[in-house]
Design an enzyme around this catalytic site. Structure first.
Site, PDB file in Angstrom:
ATOM      1  N   TRP A   1       0.813  -1.222   0.000  1.00  0.00           N
ATOM      2  CA  TRP A   1       0.000   0.000   0.000  1.00  0.00           C
ATOM      3  C   TRP A   1       0.842   1.266   0.000  1.00  0.00           C
ATOM      4  CZ3 TRP A   1      -2.136   1.979   5.238  1.00  0.00           C
ATOM      5  CH2 TRP A   1      -2.729   3.228   5.066  1.00  0.00           C
TER       6      TRP A   1
ATOM      7  N   GLN B   1       6.999   5.138  -1.687  1.00  0.00           N
ATOM      8  CA  GLN B   1       7.991   5.469  -0.657  1.00  0.00           C
ATOM      9  C   GLN B   1       9.351   4.814  -0.856  1.00  0.00           C
ATOM     10  OE1 GLN B   1       6.489   4.516   3.199  1.00  0.00           O
ATOM     11  NE2 GLN B   1       5.103   6.233   3.287  1.00  0.00           N
TER      12      GLN B   1
ATOM     13  N   ASP C   1      -0.908  -8.817  -1.505  1.00  0.00           N
ATOM     14  CA  ASP C   1      -2.091  -7.959  -1.598  1.00  0.00           C
ATOM     15  C   ASP C   1      -1.699  -6.582  -2.125  1.00  0.00           C
ATOM     16  OD1 ASP C   1      -5.038  -7.424  -0.593  1.00  0.00           O
ATOM     17  OD2 ASP C   1      -3.841  -5.719   0.074  1.00  0.00           O
TER      18      ASP C   1
ATOM     19  N   TYR D   1      -3.165   2.015  -5.436  1.00  0.00           N
ATOM     20  CA  TYR D   1      -1.876   2.255  -4.782  1.00  0.00           C
ATOM     21  C   TYR D   1      -0.896   2.858  -5.787  1.00  0.00           C
ATOM     22  CZ  TYR D   1      -3.672  -0.895  -1.115  1.00  0.00           C
ATOM     23  OH  TYR D   1      -4.433  -1.496  -0.134  1.00  0.00           O
TER      24      TYR D   1
ATOM     25  N   TRP E   1      -5.553  -5.179   7.668  1.00  0.00           N
ATOM     26  CA  TRP E   1      -4.467  -4.246   7.358  1.00  0.00           C
ATOM     27  C   TRP E   1      -4.106  -3.436   8.592  1.00  0.00           C
ATOM     28  CZ3 TRP E   1      -5.384   1.151   7.334  1.00  0.00           C
ATOM     29  CH2 TRP E   1      -6.715   1.572   7.226  1.00  0.00           C
TER      30      TRP E   1
ATOM     31  N   ARG F   1       7.330   6.490   9.368  1.00  0.00           N
ATOM     32  CA  ARG F   1       6.053   6.757   8.679  1.00  0.00           C
ATOM     33  C   ARG F   1       5.404   8.041   9.194  1.00  0.00           C
ATOM     34  NH1 ARG F   1       2.409   1.751   7.325  1.00  0.00           N
ATOM     35  NH2 ARG F   1       4.101   1.565   5.863  1.00  0.00           N
TER      36      ARG F   1
END
Length: 337
Positions: free
Chosen positions: A24, A30, A52, A57, A208, A231
């Site tokens: 994701w 990133q 997944d 995304y 998730w 993050r």
């Protein structure tokens, strides 16, 4: 540590790895593609077979990166999941939602980018209040009949929506076998309504953010500066999603998990994953990674069993900082523009 373990997904014969690799916030956004590919390799080496992603995304680029990383693998040995709903491409008026038009165009785009003839699971990435549910489920039935997806799942649907979708899937002759909600020690909103309904219907959760965007790893300390490069400092999306957990009261409670993890010879992230997998309605926990070592460490949580005494101590440590309000399981009221 144990080797990878597998669970059935919903009331089906499909088995998936307990730890699922998800891309994701990482692939094509990133982290660089070579690191993303190295992380996928680390996942495969750790016994992870389930991957997944979603068309939204990195505006479709994440699917391409995953497809490239998996292209030399035996397709039948993998379970590849993707999703449809959020705006993609030029984000025009029909490039969003769960209309028949958008689903039919999106599955073909996803298969091309992933380099595969079919996905194992195709998921409604949210509930679309602007499309009749009958239209959405009929389109999913046709995707299954065409062999483009083997099973259908949803994400962040509430108990009532799951019940309605499941009834239509039975009527249309295909299996709705999964829901993908956010779930962790700190975010427990599915426990009161979604999980009991899902158990009754034969639907599993694929969850998730099981480490609460990294907060349950223990790296964020109460009253301390945010770690550089984490993050929480990433303005490209990570910072927004983690904000709710960066309260000092929450971070103080999380630190009380450290002695429990130490006692079990687990990292705090492994403890968080083992806690999620303790719930028998959870088929798998999705982990992301910005470097390969994270995948290897997280995969080691598979098969870890926590006894009732440990679960009780975790509940006591987290206490009232966990969010449990079932009304927080919610999809957008209208399609995003």
């Amino acid at each position: 540590m144990t080797s990878m373990e597998f669970r059935y997904l919903g009331n089906s014969g499909l088995k998936i790895s307990e730890i699922i690799f998800g891309n994701w916030l990482t692939h094509a956004s990133q982290v660089e593609n070579d690191v993303a590919t190295a992380s996928v390799r680390a996942a495969l080496d750790a016994g992870i077979t389930t991957f997944d992603t979603a068309d939204a995304y990195a505006n479709t680029a994440a699917e391409q990166v995953l497809g490239d990383a998996l292209k030399d693998e035996r397709r039948a040995s993998l379970e590849i999941f993707t999703k449809v709903y959020w705006p993609t491409g030029p984000k025009g008026h029909n490039d969003v939602g769960l209309s028949r038009k958008h689903i039919m165009e999106s599955i073909d785009g996803s298969l091309t980018r992933l380099g595969t003839d079919y996905v194992d699971l195709y998921q409604a990435h949210r509930y679309d209040s602007e499309t009749p549910l009958e239209e959405t489920m009929q389109a999913f039935a046709d995707v299954v009949r065409a062999g483009k997806a083997l099973y259908i799942g949803v994400s962040e649907w509430n108990a009532e929506q799951l019940r309605a979708g499941h009834a239509l899937s039975k009527e249309l002759g295909f299996q709705l076998i999964s829901n993908q909600p956010q779930y962790s020690m700190l975010w427990r909103v599915i426990e009161e309504e979604v999980v009991p309904t899902s158990r009754e219907l034969g639907i599993s959760q694929i969850v998730w953010s099981p480490v609460a965007q990294g907060v349950l790893s223990g790296k964020y300390l109460p009253g301390a500066e945010l770690p550089q490069g984490s993050r929480a400092t990433d303005e490209k999306g990570g910072a927004d999603t983690i904000k709710r957990f960066l309260d000092d009261e929450v971070l103080t409670a999380v630190q009380q998990l450290k002695p429990i993890a130490d006692e079990l010879d687990l990292t705090m992230a492994q403890l968080a994953l083992a806690w999620v997998l303790h719930n028998d309605n959870i088929a798998g926990a999705i982990v992301g990674a910005s470097r390969p070592e994270q995948v290897t460490a997280n995969a080691a949580a598979a098969g870890v069993k926590l006894d009732d005494a440990i679960i009780a101590r975790i509940d006591e440590a987290i206490g009232s900082v966990a969010e449990t309000d079932p009304s927080k399981t919610v999809s957008p009221e209208s399609r995003p523009a």
